[in-house]
Design a protein around this motif. Sequence first.
Motif, mmCIF file in Angstrom:
data_model
loop_
_atom_site.group_PDB
_atom_site.id
_atom_site.type_symbol
_atom_site.label_atom_id
_atom_site.label_comp_id
_atom_site.label_asym_id
_atom_site.label_seq_id
_atom_site.Cartn_x
_atom_site.Cartn_y
_atom_site.Cartn_z
ATOM 1 N N ALA A 30 0.677 -1.352 -0.043
ATOM 2 C CA ALA A 30 -0.165 0.130 -0.049
ATOM 3 C C ALA A 30 0.960 1.382 0.129
ATOM 4 O O ALA A 30 0.530 2.328 -0.752
ATOM 5 C CB ALA A 30 -0.990 0.047 1.173
ATOM 6 N N ALA A 31 1.921 1.323 0.859
ATOM 7 C CA ALA A 31 2.815 2.343 0.857
ATOM 8 C C ALA A 31 3.532 2.682 -0.657
ATOM 9 O O ALA A 31 3.439 3.831 -0.870
ATOM 10 C CB ALA A 31 3.820 2.179 1.881
ATOM 11 N N ALA A 32 3.974 1.651 -1.227
ATOM 12 C CA ALA A 32 4.554 1.707 -2.470
ATOM 13 C C ALA A 32 3.572 2.192 -3.678
ATOM 14 O O ALA A 32 3.826 3.088 -4.515
ATOM 15 C CB ALA A 32 5.051 0.315 -3.078
ATOM 16 N N VAL A 33 2.419 1.931 -3.253
ATOM 17 C CA VAL A 33 1.242 2.441 -4.310
ATOM 18 C C VAL A 33 0.812 3.892 -4.143
ATOM 19 O O VAL A 33 0.831 4.782 -4.846
ATOM 20 C CB VAL A 33 0.040 1.551 -4.365
ATOM 21 N N PHE A 34 0.572 4.144 -2.883
ATOM 22 C CA PHE A 34 0.407 5.317 -2.370
ATOM 23 C C PHE A 34 1.635 6.220 -2.856
ATOM 24 O O PHE A 34 1.364 7.598 -2.973
ATOM 25 C CB PHE A 34 0.151 5.451 -0.885
ATOM 26 N N ALA A 35 2.629 6.119 -2.899
ATOM 27 C CA ALA A 35 3.714 7.092 -3.057
ATOM 28 C C ALA A 35 3.800 7.387 -4.675
ATOM 29 O O ALA A 35 4.010 8.160 -4.894
ATOM 30 C CB ALA A 35 5.125 6.432 -2.890
ATOM 31 N N ASP A 45 -5.030 -2.107 -7.311
ATOM 32 C CA ASP A 45 -3.626 -1.816 -7.521
ATOM 33 C C ASP A 45 -2.854 -2.184 -6.161
ATOM 34 O O ASP A 45 -1.672 -3.019 -6.598
ATOM 35 C CB ASP A 45 -3.257 -0.442 -7.877
ATOM 36 N N ILE A 46 -3.317 -1.967 -5.012
ATOM 37 C CA ILE A 46 -2.524 -2.597 -3.900
ATOM 38 C C ILE A 46 -2.602 -4.046 -3.866
ATOM 39 O O ILE A 46 -1.730 -4.643 -3.396
ATOM 40 C CB ILE A 46 -3.144 -1.864 -2.593
ATOM 41 N N ALA A 47 -3.648 -4.564 -4.072
ATOM 42 C CA ALA A 47 -3.996 -6.023 -3.934
ATOM 43 C C ALA A 47 -2.738 -6.782 -5.103
ATOM 44 O O ALA A 47 -2.137 -7.810 -4.439
ATOM 45 C CB ALA A 47 -5.442 -6.628 -4.267
ATOM 46 N N ALA A 48 -2.750 -6.204 -6.115
ATOM 47 C CA ALA A 48 -1.753 -6.564 -7.173
ATOM 48 C C ALA A 48 -0.559 -6.633 -6.745
ATOM 49 O O ALA A 48 0.365 -7.446 -6.930
ATOM 50 C CB ALA A 48 -2.108 -6.083 -8.529
ATOM 51 N N GLU A 49 -0.239 -5.413 -6.076
ATOM 52 C CA GLU A 49 1.319 -4.936 -5.654
ATOM 53 C C GLU A 49 1.864 -6.179 -4.442
ATOM 54 O O GLU A 49 2.811 -6.670 -4.455
ATOM 55 C CB GLU A 49 1.449 -3.686 -5.223
ATOM 56 N N ALA A 50 0.599 -6.447 -3.640
ATOM 57 C CA ALA A 50 1.036 -7.478 -2.567
ATOM 58 C C ALA A 50 0.639 -8.873 -3.036
ATOM 59 O O ALA A 50 1.040 -9.599 -2.091
ATOM 60 C CB ALA A 50 0.009 -7.068 -1.497
ATOM 61 N N GLY A 51 0.461 -9.229 -4.221
ATOM 62 C CA GLY A 51 -0.110 -10.568 -4.681
ATOM 63 C C GLY A 51 -1.024 -11.071 -3.772
ATOM 64 O O GLY A 51 -0.901 -12.266 -3.633
#
Length: 198
Positions: A30-35, A45-51
Amino acid sequence: MSDSGQNADGPAASKRKDARRNQQTLLDAAAAVFATSGVEAPVRDIAAEAGVGMGTIYRHFPTRADLVIAVYRHQVEACAEAGPALLAAGPTPHAALGRWVRLFVDFLVTKHGLAAAMQADNAGFETLHAYFLDRLLPVCTELLDAAAAAGEIRSDVGAYPFMRGVGNLCIGAGTDPRYDAHRLVELLVEGLRLPHRP
């Protein structure tokens, strides 16, 4: 301990550890996506980033505000823990300060939009701001004091005005691709150096 020599609550403790690790993975994602996309980024997008599936995120964080606040606290803790570790790793206190400030800038850019995500919860926002100051002011003070004691930087800059200055340099960093907050903050950190005497 049980007669077999294994910890009786081993499976439960292992499940708690796995749950904490999974939550950390979600918060990092979430932090990466928020940034990159701001706090209004789609949950998918957060779910995809976290897998993970979106349901996993909603199970841990029922509302966007819950997720934003958790990311905020997670990043405050990461910044707080990084300061002493960077100082111990060297090579100099000034270098440690520079590396810590880079992490701090990343955090501030992610934090953009927190107030909007929390809407009218002024008390909640104030509580988080107090938490932010309680955790990070002592860390910044330690880094500044160490660099000053080593004769690397001037000693008349306090942690609070320094952090405010860094924060002000980060305003709008995520909305204008022509503006590089990291570069400006690097100049600020470099400007703390004492002039070399012949």
